[in-house]
Write a protein that holds these residues in place. Structure first.
Motif, PDB file in Angstrom:
ATOM      1  N   GLY A 122       0.800  -1.219   0.000  1.00  0.00           N
ATOM      2  CA  GLY A 122       0.000   0.000   0.000  1.00  0.00           C
ATOM      3  C   GLY A 122       0.827   1.261   0.000  1.00  0.00           C
ATOM      4  N   TRP A 123       2.000   1.203   0.607  1.00  0.00           N
ATOM      5  CA  TRP A 123       2.839   2.396   0.739  1.00  0.00           C
ATOM      6  C   TRP A 123       3.275   2.938  -0.617  1.00  0.00           C
ATOM      7  N   LYS A 124       3.270   2.098  -1.635  1.00  0.00           N
ATOM      8  CA  LYS A 124       3.593   2.584  -2.988  1.00  0.00           C
ATOM      9  C   LYS A 124       2.653   3.701  -3.395  1.00  0.00           C
ATOM     10  N   GLU A 125       1.422   3.672  -2.889  1.00  0.00           N
ATOM     11  CA  GLU A 125       0.464   4.755  -3.127  1.00  0.00           C
ATOM     12  C   GLU A 125       0.385   5.701  -1.940  1.00  0.00           C
ATOM     13  N   GLY A 126       0.516   5.147  -0.730  1.00  0.00           N
ATOM     14  CA  GLY A 126       0.362   5.959   0.465  1.00  0.00           C
ATOM     15  C   GLY A 126       1.321   7.133   0.524  1.00  0.00           C
ATOM     16  N   PHE A 127       2.553   6.928   0.064  1.00  0.00           N
ATOM     17  CA  PHE A 127       3.530   8.012   0.170  1.00  0.00           C
ATOM     18  C   PHE A 127       3.155   9.201  -0.699  1.00  0.00           C
ATOM     19  N   LYS A 128       2.298   8.967  -1.717  1.00  0.00           N
ATOM     20  CA  LYS A 128       1.914  10.057  -2.620  1.00  0.00           C
ATOM     21  C   LYS A 128       1.063  11.114  -1.923  1.00  0.00           C
TER      22      LYS A 128
END
Length: 239
Positions: A122-128
């Motif tokens: 999820g962090w691949k999107e969360g960091f955005k």
């Protein structure tokens, strides 16, 4: 319709990920959806720094000249200050609504946060989400915020479980919401009630935030929940 002469200022995170709703936090979206369902005027004050709020979290609102934090307290304060009537559900339906709200806000919210901001998929999107912060501090805030959230989830117990266990808990919640909704257009039938603001907030930000997670995959395998989100979006945020 209750007459409110001046729009109520709602302070909440802004949108992200191209979602079709005006904020990316479930609690902020809950308040805005409730305002739309009650046809009450408001102004969104985008505030991505929750430390500025009375309790250090988003959302908060100015009601009767006072800063009121917490989505449920905001709704309660607006009802009291402006004479907005509550739902007449009856004891059994009210109990179901309360249990559902607490399941989503106190349990599913932790799952949602873990899958988006802690779990690597999820962090691949969360960091955005942090792309809206100034470039000079973006990396630092992103790192500190994720570290703090991981600690919070461990302290609250959710972060102590394996990823597989967290996924199963998320699946259980989604199945419960899907079963409670059934084939009705809204949670309790033909018209939306206050609980729909909460249910929509959490389901919508699962539907429209793109996350590589088995919880999200399970949601997309429940078409009734997807149709419910589209229905609520059209009713509350079509203009």
């Amino acid at each position: 319709m209750t007459t409110i002469l001046q729009p109520i200022d709602i302070y909440t995170f802004g949108p992200a990920w191209g979602i079709p709703v005006p904020t990316c936090t479930p609690f902020g979206l809950k308040v805005l959806t409730w305002m739309r369902l009650r046809d009450l005027p408001y102004r969104i004050r985008v505030e991505n720094d929750p430390s500025k709020g009375p309790k250090g979290k988003c959302p908060w609102a100015v009601v009767g000249g006072e800063m009121v934090p917490d989505s449920e307290h905001i709704i309660t304060a607006i009802k009291r200050e402006h004479g907005v009537p509550g739902d007449e559900l009856g004891a059994e339906r009210q109990a179901i609504a309360t249990a559902t709200r607490l399941m989503l806000e106190d349990h599913y919210h932790q799952i949602w946060e873990h899958e988006l901001f802690v779990y690597e998929g999820g962090w691949k999107e969360g960091f955005k989400f942090f792309d809206s912060f100034p470039p000079g501090v973006r990396v630092l805030i992103r790192t500190l915020a994720r570290r703090a959230l991981r600690k919070q989830l461990i302290a609250r117990g959710m972060g102590r479980h394996s990823h597989e266990q967290i996924v199963q808990m998320g699946v259980t919640v989604l199945d419960a919401v899907d079963e409670l909704l059934g084939d009705d257009p809204y949670f309790f039938g033909e018209e939306p009630f206050e609980i729909d603001a909460c249910v929509f907030a959490f389901m919508a930000l699962t539907k429209w935030i793109p996350v590589d997670s088995e919880v999200w995959e399970h949601f997309h395998g429940l078409p009734r929940l997807g149709r419910y989100c589209e229905r609520m979006l059209a009713r509350c945020f079509s203009s």
